[in-house]
Design a protein around this motif. Structure first.
Motif, mmCIF file in Angstrom:
data_model
loop_
_atom_site.group_PDB
_atom_site.id
_atom_site.type_symbol
_atom_site.label_atom_id
_atom_site.label_comp_id
_atom_site.label_asym_id
_atom_site.label_seq_id
_atom_site.Cartn_x
_atom_site.Cartn_y
_atom_site.Cartn_z
ATOM 1 N N ARG A 8 37.463 41.378 33.138
ATOM 2 C CA ARG A 8 37.393 41.305 31.690
ATOM 3 C C ARG A 8 36.480 40.356 31.119
ATOM 4 O O ARG A 8 36.644 39.425 31.457
ATOM 5 C CB ARG A 8 38.890 41.094 31.019
ATOM 6 N N TYR A 9 35.693 40.916 30.106
ATOM 7 C CA TYR A 9 34.650 39.848 29.544
ATOM 8 C C TYR A 9 34.920 39.593 28.056
ATOM 9 O O TYR A 9 35.339 40.512 27.289
ATOM 10 C CB TYR A 9 33.214 40.585 29.903
ATOM 11 N N ARG A 10 34.284 38.319 27.706
ATOM 12 C CA ARG A 10 34.475 37.783 26.617
ATOM 13 C C ARG A 10 33.052 37.229 26.070
ATOM 14 O O ARG A 10 32.686 36.390 26.845
ATOM 15 C CB ARG A 10 35.613 36.963 26.436
ATOM 16 N N VAL A 86 32.058 35.135 29.374
ATOM 17 C CA VAL A 86 32.958 34.306 29.992
ATOM 18 C C VAL A 86 33.859 35.337 30.729
ATOM 19 O O VAL A 86 34.210 36.380 30.166
ATOM 20 C CB VAL A 86 33.500 33.426 29.236
ATOM 21 N N CYS A 87 34.394 35.008 31.902
ATOM 22 C CA CYS A 87 35.117 35.862 32.923
ATOM 23 C C CYS A 87 36.069 34.865 33.634
ATOM 24 O O CYS A 87 35.820 33.622 33.822
ATOM 25 C CB CYS A 87 34.450 36.993 33.598
ATOM 26 N N ASP A 88 37.001 35.609 34.326
ATOM 27 C CA ASP A 88 37.909 34.773 35.310
ATOM 28 C C ASP A 88 37.426 34.497 36.569
ATOM 29 O O ASP A 88 37.722 33.392 37.256
ATOM 30 C CB ASP A 88 39.235 35.387 35.461
ATOM 31 N N ASP A 89 36.529 35.126 36.939
ATOM 32 C CA ASP A 89 35.918 35.179 38.478
ATOM 33 C C ASP A 89 34.391 35.410 38.352
ATOM 34 O O ASP A 89 34.173 36.733 38.611
ATOM 35 C CB ASP A 89 36.712 35.923 39.219
ATOM 36 N N ILE A 120 30.791 27.942 36.634
ATOM 37 C CA ILE A 120 30.133 28.533 37.860
ATOM 38 C C ILE A 120 29.676 29.922 36.871
ATOM 39 O O ILE A 120 30.143 30.361 36.109
ATOM 40 C CB ILE A 120 31.228 29.522 38.881
ATOM 41 N N ALA A 121 28.056 29.822 37.296
ATOM 42 C CA ALA A 121 27.432 30.917 36.494
ATOM 43 C C ALA A 121 26.786 31.966 37.200
ATOM 44 O O ALA A 121 25.918 31.178 38.234
ATOM 45 C CB ALA A 121 26.646 30.155 35.566
#
Length: 331
Positions: A8-10, A86-89, A120-121
């Motif tokens: 899921r992206y934001r 941004v995402c969780d992983d 982390i990117a």
């Protein structure tokens, strides 16, 4: 369109690379944008975050730059470099995207300051060669502005120019789960689509997260056309909404921000629109807020009203950029 992702992206931020951090921030302050945070270490990094009316930020990076940013400047100059989600992983997201055939810009890597990992990117490329930053926040908290009255200044969208509008829309909806919130398109005579769409992420909300990616393709007007001719596919502008387009534009110009096109009312949008250059020449759009509920309803139902009219092409009077840095800077 079926979303093929499990991540899921934001939308998180719009990334600029700037030649002069002080002048860049001064130009946006003149609009009413708030600088939330700046981190500077001589010879190491110069990074700032700013925003207005939404939790999506503007990120500014000044020299020294990362290698991928140096490469970007050779093609596009100082401008909007990337859109960050941004995402969780980030590791999982990167694996999903590259497994789907999306080109890698860089593999997931940790960003740390004083030994403390902050994020982390990872990076990937759109089919047109636009940079997309995938971020996982760790031990970091950048203050983010909150929306107050709907008519107050608020960051509304970032825009990309593409040769194939339908292809670009499919890429973003399929791989990042974006959904259409606005549609102003029409078929081209020889096939394809012209006009623009706006896409929101799964967390789209008119109260705190009314931010979209605008995609323009097929045909371009007097504002976007010269940019596309010069740079090809690119992130070309950002847009703020405000109920006082005329006043915001005039105050910014009086403060030294260079004008691009004076406020003009467009009946097809029922909106007043004006344009400015930021300190590096990137276009800034100001427009009347979109009617409350219109984009939220489109996002919720998946149905967008198409208000196309044949003469939608704006022929705004464009003022050439001087290339100077007249905006007042308080160091």
């Amino acid at each position: 369109m079926t979303d093929s992702t499990t991540t899921r992206y934001r939308f998180d931020h719009v990334g600029f690379i700037t030649e002069d951090m002080d002048h860049s921030l001064a130009a946006y302050r003149a609009l009413g944008v708030e600088v939330m945070e700046r981190n500077y270490r001589r010879g190491t990094h110069d990074l700032a975050f700013a925003g207005a009316g939404t939790d999506v930020l503007l990120e500014f990076q000044a020299p020294p730059l990362l290698p991928e940013s140096e490469d970007y400047i050779t093609k596009h100059g100082w401008s909007i470099e990337r859109i960050a989600l941004v995402c969780d992983d980030a590791h999982r997201a990167y694996a999903e995207l590259t497994a789907a055939g999306i080109a890698s810009a860089w593999e997931p890597e940790e960003f740390a300051v004083d030994g403390v990992p902050l994020a982390i990117a990872a990076g990937v490329w759109s089919p047109e060669g636009l940079m997309i930053d995938i971020v996982q926040h760790l031990n970091v908290h950048v203050p983010r502005p909150e929306r107050r009255a709907r008519g107050d200044l608020a960051l509304h969208h970032a825009c990309c120019l593409v040769p194939d509008l339908a292809k670009a829309e499919d890429f973003w909806t399929t791989n990042f789960g974006l959904r259409k919130t606005y549609d102003f398109t029409s078929p081209l005579v020889d096939g394809g689509t012209k006009g623009f769409v706006m896409l929101g992420d799964p967390s789209f909300d008119e109260g705190s997260h009314e931010f979209t990616l605008e995609i323009i393709g097929g045909e371009f007007d007097t504002i976007d056309g010269p940019v596309f001719e010069r740079r090809g596919a690119c992130f070309d502008h950002i847009c703020f909404t405000t109920s006082d387009v005329d006043g915001t534009w005039q105050r910014a110009v009086e403060a030294g921000v260079e004008p691009l096109s004076a406020p003009t009312y467009y009946a097809e949008y029922n909106s007043t629109i004006a344009w400015l250059y930021d300190a590096d020449g990137t276009h800034i759009e100001l427009m009347t807020p979109i009617p409350e509920g219109l984009m939220a309803d489109a996002f919720a139902t998946g149905s967008c009203s198409n208000h196309w009219v044949d003469d939608w092409q704006r022929s705004a009077v464009v003022l050439p950029r001087s290339g100077g840095l007249p905006v007042k800077v308080h160091r």
